[in-house]
Design a protein around this motif. Structure first.
Motif, PDB file in Angstrom:
ATOM      1  N   GLY A 185       9.713 -10.447   7.263  1.00 58.36           N
ATOM      2  CA  GLY A 185       9.864 -10.350   5.826  1.00 58.36           C
ATOM      3  C   GLY A 185       8.696  -9.667   5.171  1.00 58.36           C
ATOM      4  N   GLY A 186       8.513  -9.943   3.886  1.00 56.48           N
ATOM      5  CA  GLY A 186       7.484  -9.291   3.105  1.00 56.48           C
ATOM      6  C   GLY A 186       6.366 -10.225   2.718  1.00 56.48           C
ATOM      7  N   THR A 187       5.157  -9.683   2.711  1.00 60.72           N
ATOM      8  CA  THR A 187       3.992 -10.377   2.189  1.00 60.72           C
ATOM      9  C   THR A 187       3.198  -9.356   1.390  1.00 60.72           C
ATOM     10  OG1 THR A 187       2.109 -11.802   2.759  1.00 60.72           O
ATOM     11  CG2 THR A 187       2.537  -9.935   4.221  1.00 60.72           C
ATOM     12  N   ALA A 218       7.640   0.935 -10.100  1.00 55.16           N
ATOM     13  CA  ALA A 218       7.938  -0.486  -9.880  1.00 55.16           C
ATOM     14  C   ALA A 218       9.440  -0.686  -9.918  1.00 55.16           C
ATOM     15  CB  ALA A 218       7.252  -1.354 -10.943  1.00 55.16           C
ATOM     16  N   GLY A 219       9.862  -1.825  -9.421  1.00 53.40           N
ATOM     17  CA  GLY A 219      11.283  -2.145  -9.370  1.00 53.40           C
ATOM     18  C   GLY A 219      11.718  -2.313  -7.932  1.00 53.40           C
ATOM     19  N   GLU A 220      12.830  -1.692  -7.553  1.00 55.12           N
ATOM     20  CA  GLU A 220      13.265  -1.737  -6.167  1.00 55.12           C
ATOM     21  C   GLU A 220      12.072  -1.395  -5.271  1.00 55.12           C
ATOM     22  OE1 GLU A 220      16.282  -3.263  -6.222  1.00 55.12           O
ATOM     23  OE2 GLU A 220      17.381  -1.672  -5.186  1.00 55.12           O
ATOM     24  N   SER A 221      11.751  -2.278  -4.338  1.00 56.66           N
ATOM     25  CA  SER A 221      10.597  -2.034  -3.474  1.00 56.66           C
ATOM     26  C   SER A 221      10.988  -2.460  -2.065  1.00 56.66           C
ATOM     27  CB  SER A 221       9.363  -2.761  -4.005  1.00 56.66           C
ATOM     28  OG  SER A 221       9.654  -4.110  -4.345  1.00 56.66           O
ATOM     29  N   TYR A 222      10.538  -3.627  -1.610  1.00 51.94           N
ATOM     30  CA  TYR A 222      10.986  -4.112  -0.303  1.00 51.94           C
ATOM     31  C   TYR A 222      12.316  -4.827  -0.472  1.00 51.94           C
ATOM     32  CZ  TYR A 222      11.196  -6.765   4.060  1.00 51.94           C
ATOM     33  OH  TYR A 222      11.592  -7.303   5.253  1.00 51.94           O
ATOM     34  N   ILE A 273      19.908  -8.309  10.261  1.00 52.36           N
ATOM     35  CA  ILE A 273      18.953  -7.991   9.198  1.00 52.36           C
ATOM     36  C   ILE A 273      18.860  -6.488   9.015  1.00 52.36           C
ATOM     37  CG2 ILE A 273      16.582  -8.322   8.368  1.00 52.36           C
ATOM     38  CD1 ILE A 273      16.321 -10.493  10.609  1.00 52.36           C
ATOM     39  N   GLU A 274      18.867  -6.046   7.763  1.00 53.32           N
ATOM     40  CA  GLU A 274      18.559  -4.670   7.403  1.00 53.32           C
ATOM     41  C   GLU A 274      17.489  -4.684   6.321  1.00 53.32           C
ATOM     42  OE1 GLU A 274      22.191  -1.689   7.838  1.00 53.32           O
ATOM     43  OE2 GLU A 274      22.551  -3.189   6.288  1.00 53.32           O
ATOM     44  N   THR A 275      16.521  -3.780   6.400  1.00 52.66           N
ATOM     45  CA  THR A 275      15.445  -3.748   5.415  1.00 52.66           C
ATOM     46  C   THR A 275      15.104  -2.309   5.048  1.00 52.66           C
ATOM     47  OG1 THR A 275      13.542  -3.594   6.931  1.00 52.66           O
ATOM     48  CG2 THR A 275      14.450  -5.791   6.548  1.00 52.66           C
ATOM     49  N   ILE A 276      14.382  -2.186   3.947  1.00 51.62           N
ATOM     50  CA  ILE A 276      13.805  -0.896   3.569  1.00 51.62           C
ATOM     51  C   ILE A 276      12.590  -1.171   2.692  1.00 51.62           C
ATOM     52  CG2 ILE A 276      15.124  -0.538   1.443  1.00 51.62           C
ATOM     53  CD1 ILE A 276      14.288   2.137   4.088  1.00 51.62           C
ATOM     54  N   ASN A 277      11.596  -0.305   2.797  1.00 52.58           N
ATOM     55  CA  ASN A 277      10.449  -0.374   1.899  1.00 52.58           C
ATOM     56  C   ASN A 277      10.364   0.950   1.148  1.00 52.58           C
ATOM     57  OD1 ASN A 277       8.310  -1.626   0.653  1.00 52.58           O
ATOM     58  ND2 ASN A 277       7.274  -2.170   2.564  1.00 52.58           N
ATOM     59  N   ALA A 278       9.714   0.946   0.006  1.00 52.00           N
ATOM     60  CA  ALA A 278       9.780   2.085  -0.904  1.00 52.00           C
ATOM     61  C   ALA A 278       9.202   3.362  -0.300  1.00 52.00           C
ATOM     62  CB  ALA A 278       9.064   1.751  -2.203  1.00 52.00           C
ATOM     63  N   TYR A 279       8.084   3.250   0.393  1.00 55.56           N
ATOM     64  CA  TYR A 279       7.416   4.424   0.954  1.00 55.56           C
ATOM     65  C   TYR A 279       7.405   4.397   2.474  1.00 55.56           C
ATOM     66  CZ  TYR A 279       5.580   5.098  -3.790  1.00 55.56           C
ATOM     67  OH  TYR A 279       5.445   5.297  -5.131  1.00 55.56           O
ATOM     68  N   GLY A 280       6.788   3.374   3.034  1.00 51.60           N
ATOM     69  CA  GLY A 280       6.626   3.237   4.471  1.00 51.60           C
ATOM     70  C   GLY A 280       5.726   2.049   4.743  1.00 51.60           C
ATOM     71  N   TRP A 310      -1.956  -4.111  -5.328  1.00 58.60           N
ATOM     72  CA  TRP A 310      -2.235  -5.482  -4.909  1.00 58.60           C
ATOM     73  C   TRP A 310      -0.983  -6.288  -4.612  1.00 58.60           C
ATOM     74  CZ3 TRP A 310      -6.705  -7.836  -8.300  1.00 58.60           C
ATOM     75  CH2 TRP A 310      -7.823  -6.999  -8.222  1.00 58.60           C
ATOM     76  N   TYR A 311       0.051  -6.095  -5.424  1.00 56.83           N
ATOM     77  CA  TYR A 311       1.245  -6.925  -5.290  1.00 56.83           C
ATOM     78  C   TYR A 311       2.453  -6.101  -4.850  1.00 56.83           C
ATOM     79  CZ  TYR A 311      -1.933 -10.027  -7.696  1.00 56.83           C
ATOM     80  OH  TYR A 311      -3.043 -10.773  -8.030  1.00 56.83           O
ATOM     81  N   SER A 312       2.180  -5.117  -4.008  1.00 51.07           N
ATOM     82  CA  SER A 312       3.252  -4.358  -3.360  1.00 51.07           C
ATOM     83  C   SER A 312       3.559  -5.014  -2.017  1.00 51.07           C
ATOM     84  CB  SER A 312       2.842  -2.898  -3.168  1.00 51.07           C
ATOM     85  OG  SER A 312       1.672  -2.797  -2.371  1.00 51.07           O
ATOM     86  N   TRP A 313       4.771  -4.811  -1.536  1.00 45.10           N
ATOM     87  CA  TRP A 313       5.216  -5.528  -0.346  1.00 45.10           C
ATOM     88  C   TRP A 313       4.759  -4.860   0.950  1.00 45.10           C
ATOM     89  CZ3 TRP A 313       6.419 -10.282  -0.763  1.00 45.10           C
ATOM     90  CH2 TRP A 313       7.035 -10.764  -1.913  1.00 45.10           C
ATOM     91  N   TYR A 314       4.390  -5.709   1.901  1.00 47.08           N
ATOM     92  CA  TYR A 314       4.013  -5.290   3.249  1.00 47.08           C
ATOM     93  C   TYR A 314       4.940  -6.009   4.217  1.00 47.08           C
ATOM     94  CZ  TYR A 314       1.176  -4.501   7.436  1.00 47.08           C
ATOM     95  OH  TYR A 314       0.739  -4.120   8.677  1.00 47.08           O
ATOM     96  N   GLU A 315       5.655  -5.249   5.049  1.00 42.59           N
ATOM     97  CA  GLU A 315       6.629  -5.840   5.965  1.00 42.59           C
ATOM     98  C   GLU A 315       5.990  -6.142   7.312  1.00 42.59           C
ATOM     99  OE1 GLU A 315      11.212  -5.096   7.433  1.00 42.59           O
ATOM    100  OE2 GLU A 315       9.971  -3.343   6.985  1.00 42.59           O
TER     101      GLU A 315
END
Length: 714
Positions: free
Chosen positions: A243-245, A642-646, A659-666, A225-230
């Motif tokens: 950014g992330g939502t 949990a932890g480092e994510s978006y 800007i540079e970004t990364i998300n944990a999985y995809g 529920w509270y994982s990041w979506y770019e």
């Protein structure tokens, strides 16, 4: 790619094969019909998916863009979005059984639906209503056009009120207010009530190359529920932000536009109060208030609980309401719960204003809405402004009472007013400090820059309840150590600080303040475990995948928890003794020898980044700057959850924004998607992908460009 190409008529879905694409074309042109809803393209909004599957959404209006965001989220994680909405409707128990029922009743017990119904017409602006309606139109259309993906058909359509209940649940969770409610329900409420993320902004006075840096680095669950979506949102009305939502979010929660950016971290203030009622011995279910007998209002709630497949049973619960709020009968008496977070519906309005802000003044005006009831905010912009605020909507409470204790529930003197709150200038904040930096790692807001620049704690904090200035954590200590080593930082230096995998030289946790005692034992006193003690003595405090000391420390700390919890020592400011340490080290040594046959195991062999068929070594640990929290998995491994994510790292320069970004999985939670795991290798290598706010470039370089669909209105 031409905008009128075939792909513009094909919704993005990695699971669709060519035969189903052919059927979809027939659907679009009305050639094929089997009773399904007729669909057409929504030509007011387009979605471009880049090589990573990240949606870049372009619309004529902001309302159009929000429709595209809703559609993209459904394509990428419809299950999670539905689960949130089911909880909002009190229907999660029908899907998840007992676990879902707990959330259904929690939402009902907190009165979130009542708060929404009471405030919707008066507090939600006309524009915000249009935005919510547009977003939900996409969700409801997606459900209608993809009935096989709907979890519970009776849940649709989703209404604006449903969505706002979900928003309230989110801010309650982020504020930590549910913790006190859990204590009441578990009969563990006591008089002494207890009280993850990184954000950094550095001005060009402390950087090399006349740049302003911003690190957006929230520590969240990697899934759920509270994982990041770019996403990247762009409209002809001036919206342009990346950014992330969260799934279900209709704006960017933290990110960067062409002029400014911000990060948010969880803060700790007094967002919740608990009252013990004085019951009237002469009248059943009455309490004394200012000397008068007052009746409790009885409330009965029910929800369906799934037992097995299609078998469901109704479950009923009763609570009460007093003048303070939801009230519960426990073994220790009647207690009332009153929280700041549910008492307002302007969080969406504030986030949208932050998304659209073009200057610090506009951003600060957005904060003055005070719709977001909690979270620290760290800000930077192209004009080299940096800013920290421990954002909080806090009521002006009566200073005669101890607000960190259970309060007397027999007087209106402890009843605060929803509309009488401290302004944003009366809570901890720092603007453009001479030190050139602001930060937060969930530590005290009175420790957000150099000591000389920090906001000074005052008597106001007796009722505001922010963490005191001496509340640190390992991340804050390590950041302060590292930042002090630089007169000025290059961008690579900035990255090195943000991705630090070291613990500080003196380690602590909120529940074990003298943790160093476990590392300082004398191996000559305990020859049977001398090798384990020596390993802790010499460990360099690093958590990289090749480090051979962190694994033993990790298991020793877990054993320490088991040792001290029965003694009641595992609590804020708890302290351990030598006997506790020796018992924990002994147990950890036995576990590692039984499991691995060795005490010195590379951390990457133990801690793994796992999704689907991908299983990679993972660095980091709890409360290091590059934080990672893991749970037991299988095959002698633990899995990061949990932890480092978006992560988004931003450079404001004279030429614009980098800007540079990364998300944990995809970008997708769909197992069949190529973007289900395609960022994992970069993530474990602590590398980022370049991103841009140039919408024309995003469309020109996109892998896929298309219009979302909608159901034809009759």
């Amino acid at each position: 790619m031409p905008i009128n190409s075939f792909v513009t008529l094909t919704p993005y879905n990695s699971k669709v094969n060519w035969s189903s694409k052919f059927l979809l074309i027939l659907f679009v042109f009305g050639i094929y019909s089997c009773g399904a809803p007729e669909r057409i393209t929504n030509t007011n909004v387009q979605i471009a998916r880049d090589k990573w599957g990240v949606p870049h959404i372009k619309g004529k209006t902001d309302i159009d863009v929000v429709y595209g965001l809703g559609w993209a989220q459904c394509e990428d994680d419809f299950v999670t979005l539905q689960e949130q909405m089911l909880a909002s409707k009190g229907m999660l128990g029908e899907l998840k059984g007992k676990d879902g029922l707990v959330i259904d009743f929690a939402i009902k017990f907190m009165g979130l639906r009542e708060e929404v119904d009471k405030r919707y017409n008066s507090e939600v602006s006309p524009l915000q209503k249009e935005l919510i309606t547009s977003y939900l139109s996409a969700v409801n259309n997606f459900a209608a056009l993809n009935p096989d993906e709907v979890l519970i058909k009776d849940a649709f359509p989703i209404t604006p009120q449903d969505a706002l209940v979900g928003n309230l649940l989110g801010v309650v969770a982020i504020s930590g207010s549910q913790g006190h409610l859990e204590k009441i329900m578990n009969n563990t409420i006591i008089d002494d009530l207890p009280r993850g993320s990184n954000a950094i902004a550095i001005s060009n006075s402390k950087t090399i190359g006349d740049k302003t840096f911003l690190a957006i680095n929230s520590h969240q669950p990697l899934e759920g529920w509270y994982s990041w979506y770019e996403a990247h949102l762009n409209s002809e009305e001036g919206l342009n932000i990346l950014g992330g939502t969260f799934p279900g979010g209709l704006t960017i929660f933290h990110g960067v536009n062409e002029n400014l950016g911000w990060a948010q971290t969880v803060n700790h203030a007094d967002f919740t109060d608990v009252y013990k009622l004085e019951m009237d011995p002469e009248n059943d279910l009455h309490y004394l208030l200012d000397g008068k007998s007052t009746a409790l209002i009885k409330k009965k709630y029910w929800s369906w609980m799934k037992l097995w497949k299609f078998i469901k049973i109704p479950i009923r619960r009763t609570i009460y309401e007093s003048i303070y709020g939801p009230t519960f009968e426990t073994e220790n008496g009647f207690f009332a719960w009153r929280a700041v977070a549910p008492r307002g519906l302007k969080m969406g309005e504030q986030w949208f204003a932050m998304n659209k802000a073009t200057s610090f003044d506009e951003f600060k005006s957005a904060l003055e809405i005070q719709g977001i009831p909690c979270t620290n905010i760290v800000y930077a912009d192209r004009e080299d402004n940096i800013y920290f605020i421990s954002n909080a909507r806090l009521p002006k409470r009566n200073p005669s009472y101890q607000w960190d204790k259970v309060l007397p529930g027999n007087t209106t003197a402890t009843l605060w007013d929803d509309d009488d709150n401290y302004s944003i200038n009366e809570i901890p904040n720092i603007i453009n400090p001479p030190s050139g930096y602001v930060f937060n790692t969930n530590n005290s807001p009175f420790n957000a820059s150099d000591t000389a620049d920090d906001y000074q704690q005052s008597d106001l904090n007796n009722t505001q309840g922010f963490q005191h200035e001496n509340i640190h954590n390992n991340r804050s200590k390590q950041f302060q150590k590292l930042i002090a080593e630089y007169d000025s930082l290059s961008y690579q230096d900035f990255k090195d600080v943000k991705f630090s995998t070291y613990y500080p030289s003196y380690m602590m946790t909120p529940n074990v303040t003298n943790l160093e005692l476990m590392m300082d034992q004398d191996p000559t006193k305990y020859p049977d475990i001398a090798d384990a003690i020596t390993l802790l003595n010499k460990w360099d405090r690093n958590t990289t995948i090749d480090n051979t000391g962190i694994a033993f420390f990790n298991f020793a700390y877990k054993e320490l928890e088991k040792v001290i919890k029965p003694q009641g020592k595992f609590k804020r400011d708890g302290k351990i003794n030598e006997d506790d340490c020796i018992k924990a080290i002994t147990a950890a040594r036995k576990y590692m020898m039984d499991t691995y046959g060795n005490l010195e195991i590379p951390w990457g062999d133990v801690q793994r980044h796992i999704r689907g068929d991908v299983n990679l070594p993972l660095s980091g640990g709890p409360d290091v700057l590059a934080a990672m929290y893991a749970v037991e998995h299988k095959d002698k491994q633990i899995k990061g959850v949990a932890g480092e994510s978006y992560i988004a790292l931003v450079q404001f320069t004279n030429d614009g924004v980098e800007i540079e970004t990364i998300n944990a999985y995809g970008s997708s939670a769909e197992p069949d998607s190529p973007h289900y795991t395609d960022q994992m290798q970069l993530f474990v290598d602590r590398k980022l992908k370049p991103m841009s706010l140039d919408i024309a470039k995003a469309f020109a370089e996109a892998d896929t460009v298309y219009y979302p669909l909608k159901v034809v209105e009759e």
